[in-house]
Scaffold this active site. Structure first.
Site, PDB file in Angstrom:
ATOM      1  N   GLU A 170       0.825  -1.210   0.000  1.00 15.21           N
ATOM      2  CA  GLU A 170       0.000   0.000   0.000  1.00 15.21           C
ATOM      3  C   GLU A 170       0.860   1.261   0.000  1.00 15.21           C
ATOM      4  OE1 GLU A 170      -2.795  -0.270   3.200  1.00 15.21           O
ATOM      5  OE2 GLU A 170      -3.962  -1.868   2.249  1.00 15.21           O
ATOM      6  N   HIS A 203     -10.224   1.586   0.313  1.00 16.20           N
ATOM      7  CA  HIS A 203     -10.639   0.733   1.428  1.00 16.20           C
ATOM      8  C   HIS A 203     -12.150   0.523   1.472  1.00 16.20           C
ATOM      9  CE1 HIS A 203      -6.526   1.321   2.780  1.00 16.20           C
ATOM     10  NE2 HIS A 203      -6.712   0.397   3.668  1.00 16.20           N
TER      11      HIS A 203
END
Length: 322
Positions: A170, A203
């Site tokens: 990420e 997310h």
């Protein structure tokens, strides 16, 4: 056709300089940068769903498959930055790897100082954890150096995902690759608050799985998603700040891993703790010390001034200065 001034690669490959000798971004650079970041974010999230499965996300088989696809996308993510450079004609002096925070200069401070700063912010939760932990200090030290403990951790797929793979991939994709594309068309300050939007929206895919496996009410799931978006966006701004100030990938990765381990501070538990006054005082002290040391511990002087990503800025930013 000779008068056409769109996003032609030949046109955008010419560096334009103003009277002060600063780089002037080509027309349309921001659109290319934002679309490149959006495509990269979609590829990252999409890689999680290339595998068809009726199993929940925490099942070891699902985690292993997702490791494969997300590591492939992460390994290819520097190609996005390289293609963006070729198309836009932005020609920074640092190498591609240096722009992405992979370099040796200032490496030791980059490993220690940002993580230390983050631990200061979590002073309250750390004190709370120490008070509630049944282990003695020496027992904890022995466990930390026990190879069997680490062997157990690395064989736990959820631990490996939360502490290693997710922070590394990420931060590589959403910070190391996106910030070099966003900084040239916006100030570093603006990029810090733009980059986390991609990270926060990425997310939202958790909502799909929660709804799919009916893990809560619809309103509860969406409320949780809004909270998670807010939390991840703020955290993303913080790690973007660290990346721009230090010019290193390792700092954001370690901070991300630490925050994943700690989770969101259990303020409600602190309010009911037997030593509530001590714990809450540590919470406030941690926030105060964090704000006090935020700029000193991320001073670019420690990491090599100017940091590579700051060389892409169209004008001098205070974030890039000592």
């Amino acid at each position: 056709m000779e008068d056409e001034e769109d996003l032609s690669p030949n046109l955008m490959r010419e560096k334009e300089m103003n009277s002060n000798g600063e780089f002037v971004p080509p027309d349309g650079l921001c659109w290319v940068s934002v679309l490149s970041c959006l495509l990269l974010a979609c590829c990252y999230v999409g890689s999680l769903y290339v595998w068809r499965s009726d199993l929940p996300r925490d099942h070891p088989a699902v985690i292993k498959r997702r490791f494969t696809s997300v590591l492939v996308v992460s390994a290819l993510s520097p190609v996005f930055v390289w293609a963006w450079k070729e198309f836009t004609g932005v020609r920074p002096s640092p190498s591609l790897l240096a722009l992405m925070g992979i370099r040796f200069e200032g490496l030791i401070p980059a490993v220690i100082l940002p993580l230390l700063l983050t631990m200061v912010l979590f002073l309250g939760p750390l004190i709370q954890l120490a008070m509630d932990c049944p282990w003695s200090f020496m027992h904890g030290i022995r466990v930390a150096f026990d190879p069997f403990f680490w062997s157990f951790c690395f064989n736990d797929m959820r631990w490996l995902r939360n502490q290693v793979v997710a922070p590394l991939t990420e931060e590589l994709v959403f910070r190391a690759c996106m910030l070099p594309m966003l900084v040239p068309c916006a100030s570093p300050f603006t990029a810090i608050f733009t980059c986390p939007l991609f990270f926060g929206v990425a997310h939202f895919h958790h909502v799909i799985e929660l709804l799919r496996f009916r893990q809560g009410t619809v309103s509860g799931i969406f409320l949780s998603a809004v909270f998670q978006f807010s939390y991840t966006a703020v955290f993303g701004a913080y790690t973007a700040f660290i990346f721009i100030r230090t010019g290193h990938l390792v700092g954001p990765v370690l901070c991300h891993s630490f925050c994943n381990y700690m989770g969101f501070p259990a303020v409600s538990a602190a309010m009911e703790h037997p030593h509530r006054l001590t714990v809450l005082s540590c919470y406030l002290l941690g926030v105060f010390l964090f704000l006090f040391f935020l700029f000193p511990l991320t001073d670019p002087t420690y990491y090599g001034l100017p940091t590579p990503v700051c060389t892409l800025a169209s004008s001098t930013s205070s974030l890039c200065l000592s």
